[in-house]
Design a protein around this motif. Structure first.
Motif, PDB file in Angstrom:
ATOM      1  N   ALA A  26       5.369  59.028 164.298  1.00 37.02           N
ATOM      2  CA  ALA A  26       6.159  58.243 163.348  1.00 37.02           C
ATOM      3  C   ALA A  26       7.610  58.154 163.791  1.00 37.02           C
ATOM      4  O   ALA A  26       8.226  57.082 163.711  1.00 37.02           O
ATOM      5  CB  ALA A  26       6.064  58.862 161.952  1.00 37.02           C
ATOM      6  N   ARG A  27       8.164  59.263 164.273  1.00 33.46           N
ATOM      7  CA  ARG A  27       9.550  59.238 164.766  1.00 33.46           C
ATOM      8  C   ARG A  27       9.693  58.293 165.948  1.00 33.46           C
ATOM      9  O   ARG A  27      10.677  57.554 166.056  1.00 33.46           O
ATOM     10  CB  ARG A  27      10.002  60.653 165.138  1.00 33.46           C
ATOM     11  CG  ARG A  27      10.298  61.550 163.945  1.00 33.46           C
ATOM     12  CD  ARG A  27      11.069  62.777 164.376  1.00 33.46           C
ATOM     13  NE  ARG A  27      10.287  63.623 165.265  1.00 33.46           N
ATOM     14  CZ  ARG A  27       9.497  64.621 164.861  1.00 33.46           C
ATOM     15  NH1 ARG A  27       9.368  64.871 163.563  1.00 33.46           N
ATOM     16  NH2 ARG A  27       8.832  65.348 165.731  1.00 33.46           N
ATOM     17  N   SER A  28       8.714  58.316 166.835  1.00 31.66           N
ATOM     18  CA  SER A  28       8.761  57.429 168.007  1.00 31.66           C
ATOM     19  C   SER A  28       8.712  55.967 167.587  1.00 31.66           C
ATOM     20  O   SER A  28       9.430  55.126 168.127  1.00 31.66           O
ATOM     21  CB  SER A  28       7.591  57.743 168.956  1.00 31.66           C
ATOM     22  OG  SER A  28       7.661  59.063 169.449  1.00 31.66           O
ATOM     23  N   VAL A  29       7.853  55.659 166.607  1.00 36.12           N
ATOM     24  CA  VAL A  29       7.752  54.290 166.114  1.00 36.12           C
ATOM     25  C   VAL A  29       9.069  53.845 165.495  1.00 36.12           C
ATOM     26  O   VAL A  29       9.537  52.721 165.741  1.00 36.12           O
ATOM     27  CB  VAL A  29       6.604  54.163 165.079  1.00 36.12           C
ATOM     28  CG1 VAL A  29       6.634  52.798 164.406  1.00 36.12           C
ATOM     29  CG2 VAL A  29       5.259  54.384 165.754  1.00 36.12           C
ATOM     30  N   ILE A  30       9.695  54.709 164.714  1.00 37.14           N
ATOM     31  CA  ILE A  30      10.968  54.373 164.075  1.00 37.14           C
ATOM     32  C   ILE A  30      12.043  54.112 165.127  1.00 37.14           C
ATOM     33  O   ILE A  30      12.834  53.158 165.007  1.00 37.14           O
ATOM     34  CB  ILE A  30      11.408  55.507 163.128  1.00 37.14           C
ATOM     35  CG1 ILE A  30      10.464  55.603 161.925  1.00 37.14           C
ATOM     36  CG2 ILE A  30      12.839  55.290 162.653  1.00 37.14           C
ATOM     37  CD1 ILE A  30      10.434  54.373 161.053  1.00 37.14           C
ATOM     38  N   ILE A  31      12.082  54.937 166.167  1.00 31.28           N
ATOM     39  CA  ILE A  31      13.072  54.741 167.238  1.00 31.28           C
ATOM     40  C   ILE A  31      12.849  53.398 167.935  1.00 31.28           C
ATOM     41  O   ILE A  31      13.798  52.646 168.200  1.00 31.28           O
ATOM     42  CB  ILE A  31      12.993  55.904 168.256  1.00 31.28           C
ATOM     43  CG1 ILE A  31      13.500  57.200 167.615  1.00 31.28           C
ATOM     44  CG2 ILE A  31      13.815  55.578 169.509  1.00 31.28           C
ATOM     45  CD1 ILE A  31      13.258  58.435 168.464  1.00 31.28           C
ATOM     46  N   VAL A  32      11.582  53.100 168.238  1.00 31.22           N
ATOM     47  CA  VAL A  32      11.271  51.819 168.887  1.00 31.22           C
ATOM     48  C   VAL A  32      11.659  50.653 167.992  1.00 31.22           C
ATOM     49  O   VAL A  32      12.276  49.677 168.443  1.00 31.22           O
ATOM     50  CB  VAL A  32       9.772  51.751 169.245  1.00 31.22           C
ATOM     51  CG1 VAL A  32       9.388  50.343 169.717  1.00 31.22           C
ATOM     52  CG2 VAL A  32       9.438  52.766 170.329  1.00 31.22           C
ATOM     53  N   LEU A  33      11.320  50.737 166.704  1.00 33.45           N
ATOM     54  CA  LEU A  33      11.657  49.653 165.779  1.00 33.45           C
ATOM     55  C   LEU A  33      13.163  49.458 165.660  1.00 33.45           C
ATOM     56  O   LEU A  33      13.643  48.322 165.600  1.00 33.45           O
ATOM     57  CB  LEU A  33      11.059  49.940 164.396  1.00 33.45           C
ATOM     58  CG  LEU A  33       9.576  49.652 164.223  1.00 33.45           C
ATOM     59  CD1 LEU A  33       9.101  50.097 162.846  1.00 33.45           C
ATOM     60  CD2 LEU A  33       9.278  48.170 164.424  1.00 33.45           C
ATOM     61  N   ALA A  34      13.899  50.564 165.620  1.00 32.51           N
ATOM     62  CA  ALA A  34      15.355  50.447 165.549  1.00 32.51           C
ATOM     63  C   ALA A  34      15.878  49.667 166.742  1.00 32.51           C
ATOM     64  O   ALA A  34      16.716  48.763 166.605  1.00 32.51           O
ATOM     65  CB  ALA A  34      15.994  51.834 165.487  1.00 32.51           C
ATOM     66  N   GLY A  35      15.383  50.000 167.929  1.00 31.93           N
ATOM     67  CA  GLY A  35      15.809  49.285 169.127  1.00 31.93           C
ATOM     68  C   GLY A  35      15.418  47.823 169.094  1.00 31.93           C
ATOM     69  O   GLY A  35      16.215  46.942 169.443  1.00 31.93           O
ATOM     70  N   LEU A  36      14.186  47.544 168.647  1.00 32.80           N
ATOM     71  CA  LEU A  36      13.703  46.157 168.638  1.00 32.80           C
ATOM     72  C   LEU A  36      14.495  45.286 167.671  1.00 32.80           C
ATOM     73  O   LEU A  36      14.869  44.152 167.996  1.00 32.80           O
ATOM     74  CB  LEU A  36      12.223  46.125 168.258  1.00 32.80           C
ATOM     75  CG  LEU A  36      11.247  46.719 169.276  1.00 32.80           C
ATOM     76  CD1 LEU A  36       9.823  46.622 168.755  1.00 32.80           C
ATOM     77  CD2 LEU A  36      11.365  46.014 170.618  1.00 32.80           C
ATOM     78  N   GLY A 160      10.772  52.380 157.621  1.00 33.27           N
ATOM     79  CA  GLY A 160      10.794  51.354 158.664  1.00 33.27           C
ATOM     80  C   GLY A 160      11.595  50.137 158.248  1.00 33.27           C
ATOM     81  O   GLY A 160      12.344  49.567 159.056  1.00 33.27           O
ATOM     82  N   ASN A 161      11.482  49.736 156.992  1.00 39.33           N
ATOM     83  CA  ASN A 161      12.240  48.583 156.514  1.00 39.33           C
ATOM     84  C   ASN A 161      13.708  48.914 156.320  1.00 39.33           C
ATOM     85  O   ASN A 161      14.574  48.042 156.444  1.00 39.33           O
ATOM     86  CB  ASN A 161      11.620  48.076 155.210  1.00 39.33           C
ATOM     87  CG  ASN A 161      10.310  47.351 155.455  1.00 39.33           C
ATOM     88  OD1 ASN A 161      10.257  46.386 156.197  1.00 39.33           O
ATOM     89  ND2 ASN A 161       9.240  47.844 154.871  1.00 39.33           N
ATOM     90  N   ALA A 162      14.006  50.179 155.989  1.00 38.50           N
ATOM     91  CA  ALA A 162      15.408  50.593 155.940  1.00 38.50           C
ATOM     92  C   ALA A 162      16.025  50.536 157.332  1.00 38.50           C
ATOM     93  O   ALA A 162      17.186  50.129 157.493  1.00 38.50           O
ATOM     94  CB  ALA A 162      15.518  52.015 155.380  1.00 38.50           C
ATOM     95  N   VAL A 163      15.245  50.926 158.343  1.00 30.64           N
ATOM     96  CA  VAL A 163      15.717  50.826 159.727  1.00 30.64           C
ATOM     97  C   VAL A 163      15.975  49.369 160.088  1.00 30.64           C
ATOM     98  O   VAL A 163      16.961  49.049 160.759  1.00 30.64           O
ATOM     99  CB  VAL A 163      14.682  51.454 160.692  1.00 30.64           C
ATOM    100  CG1 VAL A 163      14.976  51.074 162.137  1.00 30.64           C
ATOM    101  CG2 VAL A 163      14.674  52.969 160.546  1.00 30.64           C
ATOM    102  N   GLN A 164      15.103  48.477 159.616  1.00 27.39           N
ATOM    103  CA  GLN A 164      15.336  47.058 159.871  1.00 27.39           C
ATOM    104  C   GLN A 164      16.640  46.599 159.238  1.00 27.39           C
ATOM    105  O   GLN A 164      17.435  45.882 159.860  1.00 27.39           O
ATOM    106  CB  GLN A 164      14.179  46.226 159.334  1.00 27.39           C
ATOM    107  CG  GLN A 164      14.377  44.737 159.564  1.00 27.39           C
ATOM    108  CD  GLN A 164      13.185  43.905 159.122  1.00 27.39           C
ATOM    109  OE1 GLN A 164      12.203  44.443 158.636  1.00 27.39           O
ATOM    110  NE2 GLN A 164      13.278  42.602 159.302  1.00 27.39           N
ATOM    111  N   GLY A 165      16.884  47.011 157.979  1.00 20.02           N
ATOM    112  CA  GLY A 165      18.138  46.649 157.327  1.00 20.02           C
ATOM    113  C   GLY A 165      19.342  47.209 158.064  1.00 20.02           C
ATOM    114  O   GLY A 165      20.353  46.516 158.255  1.00 20.02           O
ATOM    115  N   GLY A 166      19.239  48.463 158.496  1.00 18.43           N
ATOM    116  CA  GLY A 166      20.336  49.063 159.252  1.00 18.43           C
ATOM    117  C   GLY A 166      20.549  48.377 160.588  1.00 18.43           C
ATOM    118  O   GLY A 166      21.689  48.220 161.051  1.00 18.43           O
ATOM    119  N   SER A 167      19.450  47.948 161.198  1.00 18.44           N
ATOM    120  CA  SER A 167      19.562  47.264 162.490  1.00 18.44           C
ATOM    121  C   SER A 167      20.219  45.897 162.338  1.00 18.44           C
ATOM    122  O   SER A 167      20.971  45.461 163.213  1.00 18.44           O
ATOM    123  CB  SER A 167      18.165  47.108 163.113  1.00 18.44           C
ATOM    124  OG  SER A 167      17.574  48.373 163.332  1.00 18.44           O
TER     125      SER A 167
END
Length: 442
Positions: A26-36, A160-167
């Motif tokens: 899950a952490r790896s997925v979040i890191i990848v999503l943040a980058g994407l 994951g959606n919070a990461v999208q908002g932050g990104s």
């Protein structure tokens, strides 16, 4: 007894090991999503936030700058080619990487090429290049959203959606604010090459990640339906899902579409507006995204959306009050703008979590894209209408209308939230081809 005890301990160890492995994944997925999401947000806000100001400073006409709004068109109609992104890929390369990496390289290449142009003298090729950039970015977004739906467990979707908002906030800062700052210091070429380089670097985590999507428990093989818009339309709850997506965000464009013009008319300088809507708003947005994750986990998605709808209505009522009373206090106006941004970022986390819950694993990119496009479409309609209403009836009437629409929108949309069983997620809202007798569960 000793054997039973040993077996019990060994079983607990396996469960613990499995949970730890799941947490690492899950952490790896979040890191990848943040980058994407940062990777694709940088080009978007380079065009949307930085280029209009740069072009105007170079003497480009307002008509040409205004026509850049057409560059949002691919983002509104990207659902038309979302099934293609879901359907075709190179298996050895990865279902989502097959699209994300080429699209990002196209975006980076276009930005790098633009850095070599004299925009004022080569305006005729600028718009076609920016349209290709919009097409590549929006296509990449389909694949990225599909990746998120397929790799995030339901409990991790709000994060994951919070990461999208932050990104997105990071994209505003890098593609918008930083690009303007670098342009003032070292010029057009340096600013764009920096944006292109940073956009490429944030893509790197995906290169080291092995795709392992959650599996559809439906029928495998030839009988499994191919991703398509029709596949979404055939769902029993299609209309209810669309009504929810359309109605919840119905009034937002009425305020956001004229917010900056409203601040100008109420005495704010451009630099003050830039500070409020740029860096400060991005920080407020990051906070809102983080708080949304906590609230969804503790209160549940349905209660969270009721709360957001109520807060949004109160914020719009504040805008209506200051406009009708012609109140020009700086602290109050800044507070309303910050509150609107704070609520909007929280709202996006909640809405996208709802969209993820009901997106089929058979066509994750298509389903999520259709719902998000419906969401964006009604927001854009509100933004367009806002200018006409404010021009002819004034800000007070416009914001009062937005307040009334907010109340109506939340009441109606949450009715469809229940009807579509969004709170129960994919297991009850999952679709099936109408030729089958029972729904396919995931």
């Amino acid at each position: 007894m000793a054997n039973d005890s040993s077996a019990h301990i060994a079983g607990q160890a396996r469960v613990t090991s499995h949970n730890e492995q799941g947490d690492r994944t899950a952490r790896s997925v979040i890191i990848v999503l943040a980058g994407l999401y940062v990777a694709q947000a940088i080009p978007v806000y380079l065009v949307a936030a930085a280029m209009p100001a740069i072009f105007r400073a170079q003497g480009i006409s307002l008509v040409s700058i205004g026509s850049m709004a057409l560059l949002m068109l691919p983002w509104v109609v990207k659902f038309l080619w979302a099934p293609i992104v879901d359907r075709y890929s190179f298996a050895a390369f990865g279902r989502r990487r097959s699209w994300i990496i080429p699209m990002q390289l196209i975006s980076v290449g276009i930005i790098t090429y633009l850095s070599t142009l004299n925009v004022a003298e080569q305006l005729h090729i600028l718009f076609p290049l920016l349209m290709v950039l919009a097409l590549s970015s929006s296509t990449q977004d389909i694949a990225t959203d599909g990746f998120a739906v397929e790799h995030l467990a339901p409990k991790d979707q709000p994060l994951g959606n919070a990461v999208q908002g932050g990104s997105v906030a990071a994209g505003v800062l890098i593609g918008g604010s930083l690009s303007l700052f670098l342009h003032d210091l070292w010029g057009w070429s340096f600013a764009l090459k920096t944006a292109a380089g940073l956009s490429f670097l944030t893509l790197l985590p995906l290169l080291f990640f092995r795709e392992n999507p959650r599996k559809d428990k439906g029928v495998d093989g030839e009988s499994k339906p191919r991703p398509s818009i029709i596949g979404f339309v055939k769902r029993n709850n299609t209309l209810m899902l669309l009504f929810f997506a359309l109605l919840f965000r119905l009034p937002e464009g009425l305020v956001k579409g004229v917010e900056q013009a409203f601040l100008v008319d109420y005495g704010f300088s451009l630099s003050q507006i830039g500070l409020v809507s740029g860096g400060a708003a991005a920080c407020v947005g990051l906070g809102g995204s983080a708080i949304a994750v906590v609230l969804i986990k503790r209160a549940g998605l349905m209660q969270f959306l009721w709360l957001i709808g109520t807060l949004r209505t109160l914020c719009f009522l504040g805008y209506a009050s200051v406009a009708l009373l012609d109140y020009r206090g700086v602290a109050v106006l800044v507070g309303l703008s910050a509150a609107n941004t704070f609520i909007r970022y929280m709202e996006i986390v909640g809405l996208y979590s709802a969209f993820m819950r009901v997106s089929s694993l058979k066509q994750a990119g298509t389903d999520f894209t259709i719902l998000s496009c419906a969401n964006l479409f009604v927001y854009m309609l509100g933004s367009v209408a806002a200018g006409f209403i404010a021009q002819h009836s004034g800000y007070g009437i416009l914001f009062s209308l937005a307040t009334v629409c907010s109340v109506a929108g939340i009441l109606a949309s949450m009715h469809f939230f229940k009807k579509a069983s969004i709170g129960k997620g994919q297991q009850t809202a999952e679709d099936a081809d109408l030729s089958t007798t029972s729904p396919i569960k995931t």
